[in-house]
Design a protein around this motif. Structure first.
Motif, mmCIF file in Angstrom:
data_model
loop_
_atom_site.group_PDB
_atom_site.id
_atom_site.type_symbol
_atom_site.label_atom_id
_atom_site.label_comp_id
_atom_site.label_asym_id
_atom_site.label_seq_id
_atom_site.Cartn_x
_atom_site.Cartn_y
_atom_site.Cartn_z
ATOM 1 N N GLN A 109 3.918 6.098 -15.739
ATOM 2 C CA GLN A 109 3.072 4.839 -17.112
ATOM 3 C C GLN A 109 2.527 5.808 -18.422
ATOM 4 N N ASN A 110 2.469 6.986 -17.915
ATOM 5 C CA ASN A 110 1.596 7.763 -18.871
ATOM 6 C C ASN A 110 2.681 7.849 -20.094
ATOM 7 N N GLU A 111 3.741 7.998 -19.975
ATOM 8 C CA GLU A 111 4.848 8.400 -20.971
ATOM 9 C C GLU A 111 4.944 7.287 -21.713
ATOM 10 N N ALA A 112 4.655 5.935 -20.992
ATOM 11 C CA ALA A 112 4.853 4.258 -22.814
ATOM 12 C C ALA A 112 3.428 4.207 -23.178
ATOM 13 N N GLU A 113 2.313 5.096 -22.494
ATOM 14 C CA GLU A 113 0.955 4.258 -22.037
ATOM 15 C C GLU A 113 0.805 2.668 -21.784
ATOM 16 N N LEU A 114 1.689 2.687 -20.913
ATOM 17 C CA LEU A 114 1.260 0.764 -20.237
ATOM 18 C C LEU A 114 -0.070 1.617 -19.771
ATOM 19 N N LEU A 115 -0.187 1.986 -18.584
ATOM 20 C CA LEU A 115 -2.098 2.086 -18.624
ATOM 21 C C LEU A 115 -2.002 0.740 -17.358
ATOM 22 N N ASP A 116 -1.153 0.362 -16.756
ATOM 23 C CA ASP A 116 -1.075 -1.222 -15.789
ATOM 24 C C ASP A 116 -1.254 -0.902 -14.502
ATOM 25 N N TYR A 117 -2.575 -1.510 -13.679
ATOM 26 C CA TYR A 117 -2.923 -0.998 -12.819
ATOM 27 C C TYR A 117 -2.747 -1.799 -11.212
ATOM 28 N N SER A 118 -2.277 -2.990 -12.116
ATOM 29 C CA SER A 118 -1.874 -4.627 -11.891
ATOM 30 C C SER A 118 -1.273 -4.501 -10.638
ATOM 31 N N ILE A 119 0.047 -3.557 -10.597
ATOM 32 C CA ILE A 119 1.044 -4.294 -9.264
ATOM 33 C C ILE A 119 0.335 -2.963 -8.442
ATOM 34 N N TYR A 120 -0.074 -1.971 -8.374
ATOM 35 C CA TYR A 120 -1.375 -1.537 -7.167
ATOM 36 C C TYR A 120 -1.669 -2.258 -6.338
ATOM 37 N N ASP A 121 -2.563 -3.367 -7.005
ATOM 38 C CA ASP A 121 -3.627 -4.067 -6.129
ATOM 39 C C ASP A 121 -2.924 -4.903 -5.901
ATOM 40 N N TRP A 122 -1.570 -5.457 -6.779
ATOM 41 C CA TRP A 122 -1.079 -6.767 -5.715
ATOM 42 C C TRP A 122 0.011 -6.061 -4.225
ATOM 43 N N TRP A 123 -0.001 -4.870 -4.505
ATOM 44 C CA TRP A 123 1.083 -4.420 -3.358
ATOM 45 C C TRP A 123 -0.539 -4.229 -2.261
ATOM 46 N N ALA A 124 -1.397 -3.642 -2.755
ATOM 47 C CA ALA A 124 -2.714 -3.441 -1.980
ATOM 48 C C ALA A 124 -2.910 -4.790 -1.003
ATOM 49 N N ASP A 125 -3.072 -5.784 -2.081
ATOM 50 C CA ASP A 125 -2.921 -6.560 -1.702
ATOM 51 C C ASP A 125 -2.323 -7.679 -0.128
ATOM 52 N N GLN A 126 -0.585 -7.173 -0.200
ATOM 53 C CA GLN A 126 0.408 -7.079 0.758
ATOM 54 C C GLN A 126 -0.446 -6.692 1.967
ATOM 55 N N PHE A 127 -0.641 -5.414 1.399
ATOM 56 C CA PHE A 127 -0.813 -4.003 2.846
ATOM 57 C C PHE A 127 -2.105 -4.793 4.066
ATOM 58 N N ARG A 128 -3.061 -5.660 2.706
ATOM 59 C CA ARG A 128 -4.634 -5.539 3.570
ATOM 60 C C ARG A 128 -3.968 -6.984 4.285
ATOM 61 N N GLU A 129 -3.679 -7.858 4.182
ATOM 62 C CA GLU A 129 -3.409 -9.266 4.342
ATOM 63 C C GLU A 129 -2.810 -9.402 6.414
ATOM 64 N N GLN A 130 -1.958 -7.424 6.956
ATOM 65 C CA GLN A 130 -1.479 -7.369 7.086
ATOM 66 C C GLN A 130 -2.361 -6.808 7.629
ATOM 67 N N LEU A 131 -3.341 -5.957 7.697
ATOM 68 C CA LEU A 131 -4.638 -5.268 8.438
ATOM 69 C C LEU A 131 -5.511 -6.323 8.520
ATOM 70 N N VAL A 132 -5.783 -7.498 7.751
ATOM 71 C CA VAL A 132 -6.273 -8.323 7.907
ATOM 72 C C VAL A 132 -6.209 -8.759 9.360
ATOM 73 N N LYS A 133 -4.307 -9.126 9.448
ATOM 74 C CA LYS A 133 -4.222 -9.660 10.946
ATOM 75 C C LYS A 133 -3.993 -8.902 12.225
ATOM 76 N N ALA A 134 -4.092 -7.324 11.777
ATOM 77 C CA ALA A 134 -4.572 -6.317 12.655
ATOM 78 C C ALA A 134 -5.749 -6.553 13.480
ATOM 79 N N ARG A 135 -6.508 -6.365 12.860
ATOM 80 C CA ARG A 135 -8.249 -7.000 13.115
ATOM 81 C C ARG A 135 -8.271 -7.790 13.912
ATOM 82 N N GLU A 136 -7.712 -9.225 13.558
ATOM 83 C CA GLU A 136 -7.543 -9.940 13.899
ATOM 84 C C GLU A 136 -6.798 -10.440 15.888
#
Length: 211
Positions: A109-136
């Motif tokens: 992203q730095n090459e284009a100065e897009l600097l949008d972190y939202s997709i990383y948060d989206w992926w973290a949410d997908q993984f967190r959902e399964q971690l919550v189920k693993a906790r359960e």
């Protein structure tokens, strides 16, 4: 008449997104000329501006919509589902150009100065959902922070796929993902849980007996 026009607009946008993904995947952001994308899509400049304001806007759409064609395996839940998702993504990284281009652009992203972190948060949410189920399901160690580990996992996966891209064109990505998990799992799960998981690289969609 409104519906046919809408369908044509949707097809035009899809053609632009696909052509942009293929071009960004081949050449990165800096090497992907807008005229090359338009020629590949068979779309005029005016038609592009109806959907996207610029090459930068196209790149941002590829990043944000990188997961649009993914269909995650749903046979399991908890840690095995998380492992299966990661192996599925390894295979998709080899074959799915929209996903692959979106990941590449997100990293560069730095090459284009897009600097949008939202997709990383989206992926973290997908993984967190399964971690919550693993906790359960009682699969996690008591001190594991699902939110923090989901962010760590996104970073680890991102770095691993970059290394695989440089070393083998991602041919060895499934094996590298298995190795990544063999290193990470002891930090979040007790040995008896790990023993019941299938960590082996395998084709996307293959069923596992672990639960």
């Amino acid at each position: 008449m409104a519906r046919p026009r809408q369908e044509r607009a949707e097809r035009t946008r899809e053609a632009l997104l696909r052509a942009a993904a293929e071009t960004f995947d081949e050449s990165g952001y800096a090497g992907a000329g807008l005229n090359r994308i338009l020629a590949r899509a068979g779309v005029t400049t005016g038609a592009m501006y109806f959907h996207f304001k610029s090459k930068e806007d196209l790149a941002r759409a590829v990043i944000v919509e990188q997961a649009a064609e993914l269909d995650f395996p749903r046979d399991q839940s908890g840690l095995q589902q998380l492992l299966d998702m990661c192996q599925y993504l390894a295979v998709e990284m080899q074959n799915n150009v929209l996903f692959r281009a979106g990941v590449r652009l997100a990293v560069e992203q730095n090459e284009a100065e897009l600097l949008d972190y939202s997709i990383y948060d989206w992926w973290a949410d997908q993984f967190r959902e399964q971690l919550v189920k693993a906790r359960e399901k009682g699969q996690l160690r008591p001190d594991v922070d699902e939110v923090a580990f989901s962010q760590v996992l996104v970073g680890a996966y991102t770095g691993t796929q970059i290394m695989a891209r440089l070393s083998s064109g991602r041919v060895d990505l499934p094996e590298r993902i298995s190795t990544m998990w063999r290193c990470l799992l002891p930090a979040i799960a007790p040995p008896e849980v790990i023993a019941g998981l299938n960590l082996d690289p395998r084709p996307a969609g293959e069923e596992t007996d672990a639960s």
